[in-house]
Write an enzyme that holds these catalytic residues in place. Structure first.
Site, PDB file in Angstrom:
ATOM      1  N   TYR A 211      -1.434  -0.453  10.502  1.00  0.00           N
ATOM      2  CA  TYR A 211      -1.560  -0.730   9.071  1.00  0.00           C
ATOM      3  C   TYR A 211      -0.348  -0.185   8.324  1.00  0.00           C
ATOM      4  CZ  TYR A 211      -3.536  -0.776   4.342  1.00  0.00           C
ATOM      5  OH  TYR A 211      -3.745  -0.998   3.000  1.00  0.00           O
TER       6      TYR A 211
ATOM      7  N   SER B 253       0.849  -1.192   0.000  1.00  0.00           N
ATOM      8  CA  SER B 253       0.000   0.000   0.000  1.00  0.00           C
ATOM      9  C   SER B 253       0.879   1.234   0.000  1.00  0.00           C
ATOM     10  CB  SER B 253      -0.901   0.024   1.245  1.00  0.00           C
ATOM     11  OG  SER B 253      -1.563   1.269   1.365  1.00  0.00           O
TER      12      SER B 253
END
Length: 258
Positions: free
Chosen positions: A154, A141
Site C-alpha cells: 500500500y 495517502s
C-alpha cells in the site's frame, strides 16, 4: 465552481468517493460515477439527480483495461466530454510483514492502485488534451510519505502515485491540463477502522489505544472527515486552482506536513 462541467469519479459509491461525487455536484458539475458496485453508486446518483444535476453510473474494473476504456466511452457518449477526472478507487492491500507477503497480494495492490490509475488517465485524458483544458485529481495517502507497519504494498503504491502525478503534470502542462494529488490522513470510516485493528493486533495494544495514538500524532488531534477531502478535490478541480499542477496536497489534520 464547476458549473456546467462534467466530472468522472471512480469508486464513487461510498466513503471518500461518495463525498467527492456529492461535493462536485453541489458545485455545479454533472457526475459520472464509475466502479464495480453499481448498487451504492446508483444511490449516490439518485442524490445527485434530486439535487438538480445529471448523473451516470458506469461499470469499471481497474484491473480490466477494456472495462476502463468502455467506461470512458460511455461517459463521453452520455455527456459529450469529461472535464474532471478524480482517480479515487484503490484497495488497502494485505497487512503482513514483507517477508511473509504473498506475491499475488503485492501485485494485486499495485495493479489496482497504480496501474489502474494509469489506465483511467490513459482512457479519459485524450478528450481533455484535444480541448486544451481539464483537471485530474488523484487520491493518494500520507502513507506514501511515512511508514505504516506491515503495509509495504500500500505504501509503495501511494508513493508511486506521487511520481505519476508529477511526471504527468509535466507531460500535460503545455496542453492546459492540470494534474494534482490529494494525500488524506486517516479518514473516518471502515477502512481506517480496519487499519487500526491491524495495527493494534500487531503491537499488542487495544484498538482504542491505536486510535488515540494515531489521532494524537496530528496537529488538530483528530482524524479526517471525508468531506474535508472532498472540499480539497473540488478546489483542485476548479478554476480556483488554475495555477496549480503537479502538487501533492495533504489533508491530514496536520499528521503530515511535507
Amino acid at each position: 465552481m464547476l458549473d456546467g462541467q462534467v466530472a468522472a469519479v471512480s469508486g464513487a459509491g461510498s466513503g471518500i468517493g461518495r463525498a467527492i461525487a456529492l461535493r462536485l455536484a453541489a458545485e455545479g458539475a454533472d457526475v459520472v460515477l464509475a466502479g464495480r458496485s453499481a448498487g451504492p453508486m446508483e444511490q449516490v446518483a439518485e442524490q445527485i439527480r434530486t439535487a438538480g444535476r445529471r448523473a451516470l453510473v458506469v461499470a469499471m474494473d481497474l484491473k480490466d483495461p477494456a472495462s476502463v476504456d468502455a467506461a470512458a466511452q460511455a461517459a463521453v457518449g452520455e455527456f459529450g466530454r469529461v472535464d474532471v477526472l478524480v482517480n479515487n478507487s484503490g484497495i488497502g492491500g494485505p497487512s503482513a510483514p514483507l517477508v511473509e507477503m504473498p506475491l499475488e497480494e503485492w501485485e494485486d495492490t499495485l495493479r489496482v492502485n497504480v496501474t489502474g490509475t494509469m489506465l483511467a488517465c490513459r482512457a479519459f485524458l485524450p478528450g481533455m488534451i484535444a480541448r486544451g483544458s481539464g483537471s485530474v485529481v488523484v487520491i493518494g495517502s500520507v502513507t506514501g510519505k511515512r511508514p505504516l507497519v506491515n503495509r509495504t504494498p500500500y505504501a509503495a503504491s501511494k508513493m508511486a502515485l506521487v511520481g505519476l502525478v508529477r511526471t504527468l503534470a509535466w507531460e500535460l502542462g503545455s496542453s492546459g491540463v492540470r494534474v494534482n494529488l490529494v494525500s488524506p490522513g486517516g479518514v473516518e470510516g471502515p477502512r481506517i477502522a480496519w487499519v487500526l485493528e491491524q495495527q493494534a493486533a500487531s503491537r499488542g495494544i487495544s484498538v482504542e489505544q491505536a486510535r488515540a495514538e494515531f489521532a494524537g500524532g496530528a496537529a488538530l488531534q483528530r482524524l479526517v472527515d471525508a468531506d474535508d477531502v472532498a472540499h480539497a478535490v473540488a478546489f483542485l478541480a476548479s478554476d480556483r486552482a488554475a495555477g496549480i499542477t503537479g502538487e501533492d496536497l495533504n489533508v491530514s489534520a496536520g499528521l503530515v506536513m511535507y
